[in-house]
Write an enzyme that holds these catalytic residues in place. Structure first.
Site, PDB file in Angstrom:
ATOM      1  N   ASP A  81       0.913  -1.266   0.004  1.00 62.58           N
ATOM      2  CA  ASP A  81       0.103  -0.103   0.002  1.00 62.58           C
ATOM      3  C   ASP A  81       0.814   1.284  -0.148  1.00 62.58           C
ATOM      4  OD1 ASP A  81      -2.811   1.247   0.433  1.00 62.58           O
ATOM      5  OD2 ASP A  81      -1.641   1.980   2.260  1.00 62.58           O
ATOM      6  N   GLU A 118      14.761 -15.164  -0.782  1.00 62.60           N
ATOM      7  CA  GLU A 118      15.233 -16.549   0.168  1.00 62.60           C
ATOM      8  C   GLU A 118      14.192 -17.473   0.173  1.00 62.60           C
ATOM      9  OE1 GLU A 118      16.252 -14.823   3.797  1.00 62.60           O
ATOM     10  OE2 GLU A 118      17.359 -13.219   3.377  1.00 62.60           O
TER      11      GLU A 118
END
Length: 539
Positions: free
Chosen positions: A213, A277
């Site tokens: 956002d 990751e």
């Protein structure tokens, strides 16, 4: 294949159709008139059958709900209004079991005033480490050097009024949105570290990505200088309403020390490394209302966001020329950074596109045609809940409005696109929940023909059209390539070719001749010529 490998073009999000769920308005399992996690879980088979690839949930975190969840009090929990963390885990598990990816909304620009950090800041006082997590400032001196009681600068809130609120000890805190949403100071490393922990919390729970956002708003110019505003550019109530409804691209203010600062990109490079990751092509998409396609494209460089929302089509009028400009401008901008485009017609902040295109039968016909053009383009598409039913903007009576923009200004508001969607039956709540009364925003009395159940039984319904369009799209979305060739079939016609598929949309008033080809799908009857307000896919 991790996020860092963006050269193969096979990541799931590059050509996905993502369905936006506004949790309080999607499905209510406990009968309190507000949607919830269990309600979402119960309706996931519907979304699988619709043919979407992923769901994006607007915020469901612990929140006082002053801005319906975009004022977050705890980023690592579910608000009791929506259920529990266990309910969220079950929803994610069920979505994955059905082959749906899950994107959660992240709100890093500001928290709620009820966040433990902000409460600590109020208690600790001026100059404290606690206040340094937010943007607190003193009043500036008056021109004659004497103390003043003025706000620190002249910035306005997107939701109307000044962007500063004074606390009892005299300092002010910045809130670019509602006064219940204080902006973080992203120059404080504690803030960045906290949000990395939040990312990991939801990634560990199975989130496939994040919608970020106000991604362009985290950093402000360090000086917090006044905004330079020409007299003709002073925001009116109408322009502020436009901003609050999502039309921030239309701002005439070009000097914006509170938006799109260069330091913000360091944040997203760090986040990119965190997502890389994790297995499974985790992604994140930016809500970045920047001033040009070029500035938007900076957010999707290879080491930052996977995608950024492209709001240009959402802001375009019903016009072949404007649609063509949107396509060519977008493809050029994302191509400059080897990015992946996105396309969207509606969301929880703007007027539903059927209404924008004129409403009624004409608006619906145009909405279907625009949807076909959008879905045929390379990249991913975002569908807002209820648009597959052909829902229009609802005129919500003032006494039922809850948008903070309306509360602050007494004007407009976004409630009309947030009315709970109808599932079945002939009267409110139309199967939205087990109760018998109206949900949190009342539904119209004439929605019986627009319920999921009614449209599933009608082969000519908007829902049947969306299902057909998404099914056909799957046959070429990942194989048609990313090149778009614009075709000239007349000033009132949008036409382009992508791989083996030719798309023609008639935005004029008279039927037009079609090029040769097999009709794969049409948004309305086609008999030799393409009628007005209609689109077709040709193979």
């Amino acid at each position: 294949m991790g996020l860092n490998d963006q050269t193969s073009g096979q990541e799931w999000w590059r050509h996905a159709v993502t369905y936006q769920i506004y949790p309080r308005s999607f499905a209510d399992a406990d009968g309190d008139g507000v949607g919830d996690m269990a309600g979402i879980t119960s309706r996931l088979p519907y979304l699988r059958d619709l043919g979407v690839d992923a769901i994006w949930l607007s915020p469901f975190y612990t929140s006082p709900q002053h801005d319906h969840g975009y004022d977050v009090a705890d980023y690592r929990d579910v608000d009791p209004l929506f259920g529990t963390l266990a309910d969220a885990d079950e929803m994610i598990a069920q979505a994955h079991a059905l082959g749906l990816k899950v994107i959660v909304d992240l709100v890093p620009n500001h928290s709620s005033t009820e966040h433990v950090w902000f409460q600590a800041a109020l208690a600790a006082g001026p100059g404290s480490p606690e206040r340094a997590r937010y943007i607190f400032r003193d009043s500036p001196a008056a021109p004659d050097g004497t103390p003043s009681n003025a706000p620190p600068n002249n910035w306005n809130s997107v939701f109307g009024g000044i962007a500063w609120t004074q606390v009892p000890d005299g300092q002010w805190y910045l809130h670019l949105f509602d006064s219940s949403q204080p902006d973080f100071d992203w120059r404080n490393p504690e803030v960045g570290d906290m949000f990395v922990d939040v990312l990991r919390f939801w990634l560990d729970r199975g989130a496939d990505g994040f919608r970020v956002d106000v991604a362009h708003g985290l950093f402000k110019e360090e000086s917090l200088r006044d905004q330079i505003v020409e007299e003709s550019e002073i925001p009116s109530s109408e322009s502020m309403e436009s901003a609050a409804s999502g039309s921030m691209v239309e701002r005439t203010l070009r000097d914006e020390p509170m938006w799109d600062q260069p330091e913000v990109h360091d944040v997203y490079r760090r986040w990119h490394d965190v997502l890389a990751e994790y297995d499974g092509d985790r992604m994140f998409v930016a809500e970045a209302w920047t001033q040009s396609p070029e500035s938007m494209a900076r957010y999707i460089r290879p080491d930052e966001f996977s995608q950024a929302f492209n709001f240009a089509w959402l802001l375009a009028s019903w016009s072949a020329a404007q649609f063509s400009d949107v396509i060519t401008g977008t493809m050029e901008a994302v191509g400059s950074v080897a990015g992946s485009p996105t396309w969207v017609l509606s969301n929880h902040d703007v007027e539903r596109h059927v209404s924008r295109y004129g409403g009624g039968e004409i608006g619906l016909a145009r909405g279907k045609a625009a949807t076909m053009a959008m879905l045929a383009l390379p990249g991913s598409a975002y569908v807002y809940q209820g648009e597959e039913l052909g829902l229009e903007q609802v005129e919500v009576a003032d006494e039922f409005k809850q948008d903070p923009f309306f509360i602050r200004t007494g004007e407009g508001g976004r409630d009309g696109c947030r009315v709970p969607i109808p599932w079945s039956g002939t009267a409110a709540p139309y199967g939205f929940g087990p109760g018998s009364g109206q949900p949190w925003i009342p539904q119209p009395a004439d929605w019986a023909s627009l319920t999921v159940a009614a449209e599933e039984a009608d082969s000519d319904s908007t829902l049947s059209f969306y299902r057909a369009a998404l099914a056909v799209r799957r046959t070429f979305a990942t194989t048609a390539g990313d090149e778009v060739e614009m075709l000239d079939l007349g000033a009132e016609v949008l036409a382009f070719r992508r791989g083996p598929v030719t798309v023609v949309l008639n935005a004029g008033t008279e039927p037009v001749a079609l090029p040769e080809g097999e009709v794969l799908l049409a948004s309305g009857p086609v008999d030799g010529k393409l009628p007005a307000d209609t689109a077709v896919w040709l193979g």
